[in-house]
Design a protein around this motif. Sequence first.
Motif, PDB file in Angstrom:
ATOM      1  N   GLU A 217       2.464  -2.089   8.023  1.00 53.06           N
ATOM      2  CA  GLU A 217       1.760  -1.513   7.068  1.00 53.06           C
ATOM      3  C   GLU A 217       1.174  -0.540   6.628  1.00 53.06           C
ATOM      4  O   GLU A 217       0.674  -0.329   5.513  1.00 53.06           O
TER       5      GLU A 217
ATOM      6  N   PRO B 209       1.353   2.880   6.639  1.00 51.00           N
ATOM      7  CA  PRO B 209       1.999   4.056   5.953  1.00 51.00           C
ATOM      8  C   PRO B 209       2.484   3.372   4.949  1.00 51.00           C
ATOM      9  O   PRO B 209       2.424   4.458   3.738  1.00 51.00           O
ATOM     10  N   TYR B 210       2.314   2.042   4.367  1.00 51.91           N
ATOM     11  CA  TYR B 210       1.840   1.808   2.327  1.00 51.91           C
ATOM     12  C   TYR B 210       0.843   2.190   2.145  1.00 51.91           C
ATOM     13  O   TYR B 210       0.284   1.621   0.560  1.00 51.91           O
ATOM     14  N   LYS B 211      -0.467   2.123   3.035  1.00 50.30           N
ATOM     15  CA  LYS B 211      -1.459   2.509   2.711  1.00 50.30           C
ATOM     16  C   LYS B 211      -2.401   1.268   1.043  1.00 50.30           C
ATOM     17  O   LYS B 211      -2.248   1.877   0.808  1.00 50.30           O
ATOM     18  N   PRO B 212      -2.256  -0.526   2.493  1.00 51.77           N
ATOM     19  CA  PRO B 212      -2.571  -0.827   1.457  1.00 51.77           C
ATOM     20  C   PRO B 212      -4.558  -0.760   1.647  1.00 51.77           C
ATOM     21  O   PRO B 212      -5.088  -0.171   2.920  1.00 51.77           O
ATOM     22  N   PHE B 213      -5.369  -1.129   0.608  1.00 51.00           N
ATOM     23  CA  PHE B 213      -6.438  -0.488   0.928  1.00 51.00           C
ATOM     24  C   PHE B 213      -7.288  -2.185   1.413  1.00 51.00           C
ATOM     25  O   PHE B 213      -7.867  -2.813   0.511  1.00 51.00           O
TER      26      PHE B 213
ATOM     27  N   SER C 232      -6.364  -4.663  -0.435  1.00 51.37           N
ATOM     28  CA  SER C 232      -5.012  -5.611  -0.599  1.00 51.37           C
ATOM     29  C   SER C 232      -4.122  -6.591  -0.274  1.00 51.37           C
ATOM     30  O   SER C 232      -4.039  -7.353  -1.030  1.00 51.37           O
ATOM     31  N   SER C 233      -4.966  -7.092   0.828  1.00 52.32           N
ATOM     32  CA  SER C 233      -4.216  -7.747   1.705  1.00 52.32           C
ATOM     33  C   SER C 233      -4.282  -9.035   0.754  1.00 52.32           C
ATOM     34  O   SER C 233      -3.882 -10.447   0.724  1.00 52.32           O
TER      35      SER C 233
ATOM     36  N   SER D 227      -8.049  -3.294  -6.342  1.00 51.62           N
ATOM     37  CA  SER D 227      -6.406  -3.466  -6.142  1.00 51.62           C
ATOM     38  C   SER D 227      -5.897  -4.656  -7.256  1.00 51.62           C
ATOM     39  O   SER D 227      -6.829  -5.874  -6.653  1.00 51.62           O
TER      40      SER D 227
END
Lengths: 387, 127
Positions: free
Chosen positions: A137, A139-143, A147-148, A202
């Motif tokens: 997860e 590498p996609y830089k969820p904040f 974001s989740s 987000s």
Amino acid sequence: MVIDQQRGAVAILGTGLAGLGHAGGRTEQEIIAQASCRAVEQSGLRMKDIDGIITSSLTSPWWVMRMAEYLGIRPRFSDSTMFGGSSFIADLKIAAMAIAAGECENVLICYGSTPRSVPSSSRINQMRAELDPQPYEHPYKPFNPVSSYALAAARHMHQYGTTRQQLAEVAVAARQWAQLNPDAFSRDPLSIDGVLGAKMISDPLTVRDCCLVTDGAGAFVVTSAERSRALHAKPVYVLGTGHAHWHRQISCMDDVTVTPAVDSGRRAYAEAGLRPSDVDVVELYDAFTINPILFLEDLGFCKKGEGGAFVEGGRIAPGGDFPMNTNGGGLSCTHPGMYSIFLIIEAVTQLRGEADARQVRDAEVALVHGNGGVLSSQATALLSTSL
Amino acid sequence: MAMPADVPSADARYFGKLAEGIFEIPRCRTCSRHHFFPRVCCPHCGSQDLEWVAPAGAGVVYSSTIVRRPGGDYTVCLVDLQEGPRLMSRVVDIPVDEVRIGMAVRARIDQTTEGPLLVFIPEGARS
């Protein structure tokens, strides 16, 4: 050994709060100790009577040793399992099992942190990420965590037609409750438009759909129901508990609109012998506005997909017919990282009739529900003034 | 006692192949189901009899968010692969506000300065 896990076998005695909002220079250990001293005193006990301690930390794996050392406790039983924000409701089951097994008599459960007065440095945040790696997860830089939860909210909106206005209702109701609570951190007026027009973090969650970042500490004491009657005029009985987790990271959640609260709630209701319609006041971990909507569905207060409609029209606000998050919640009262200890303290306050302007009339049964991780860990408990 | 032969971890195997431009995921020879993220045992049945297979690369956006950051907005999506597993990724090559839940997408490996990155582009778009 057979442990008889009886309904109402344990009760909550005293509670304590400290450092809510801004701890004003005190450390997290100091405010936890202050909340703990208050909880023990309110329990009719002295610190030397505490022979069990449960606490956990987002940062330190040694936390229970540090807190016991600080408080001068040499526990017969201790536990420091970290279930994120759901920890302190999940801990009710651990405490009940330890007491039933004769491991200890009086368990102090405590937590606090100071992310507002002492924000984590980027170095600490980096260390946390390295200690809990999520290479599929990250590498996609969820904040994260926002974001989740945004992914869950977006899917709920897509699947059930839930609207951003309905999400905003949760934040507005929380603020209205906070305005009745002198301990709450955010008490300025907040409108639906104020939530919708706030800075987007987000999509679909704005900053007003997200919980506060405040300091704060809470503590409470659990003992056997039998002992509790001799120690306290108003013990609050733990009628049932349930805990469940199915995943850690959001990409491993089967259906992001159905949380493990389905299981934790079922277990808690079954142990308590109660149904949703028996509950007078509800305290649900509102880290984000989507959370209570999901939990109302998963805990059986409405059908799956109907949580958005359920919260409409001020129903969960003061004066509505479904009193929920009566302290102002994580959205408007306080949120020092792991919030669930404050759900229990508010429920106890309500059940004892000590909530002043925000008191729910004739509150006899409360449901508290904690959430940890990214909808990962779910813990439910049913509390009551009587067995 | 003989030391076991050095085998790459599932993570190392996955990202090593991705760096070579190859997207592979584990499939269980016992229950025939794929899984993601890669593990040494099947999360569906517990078997350790696994093989690496190349998925078709076709997927559907299960959910999507736009992350609003000072450096620029970007998407974070959950994509369901045709073979079953779900993974976090990003839909690229279209404006962030045109990514839709239910959109058919196709996998592509981008080699970035931070390493290989599995992304998705809308089905039908030229890669």
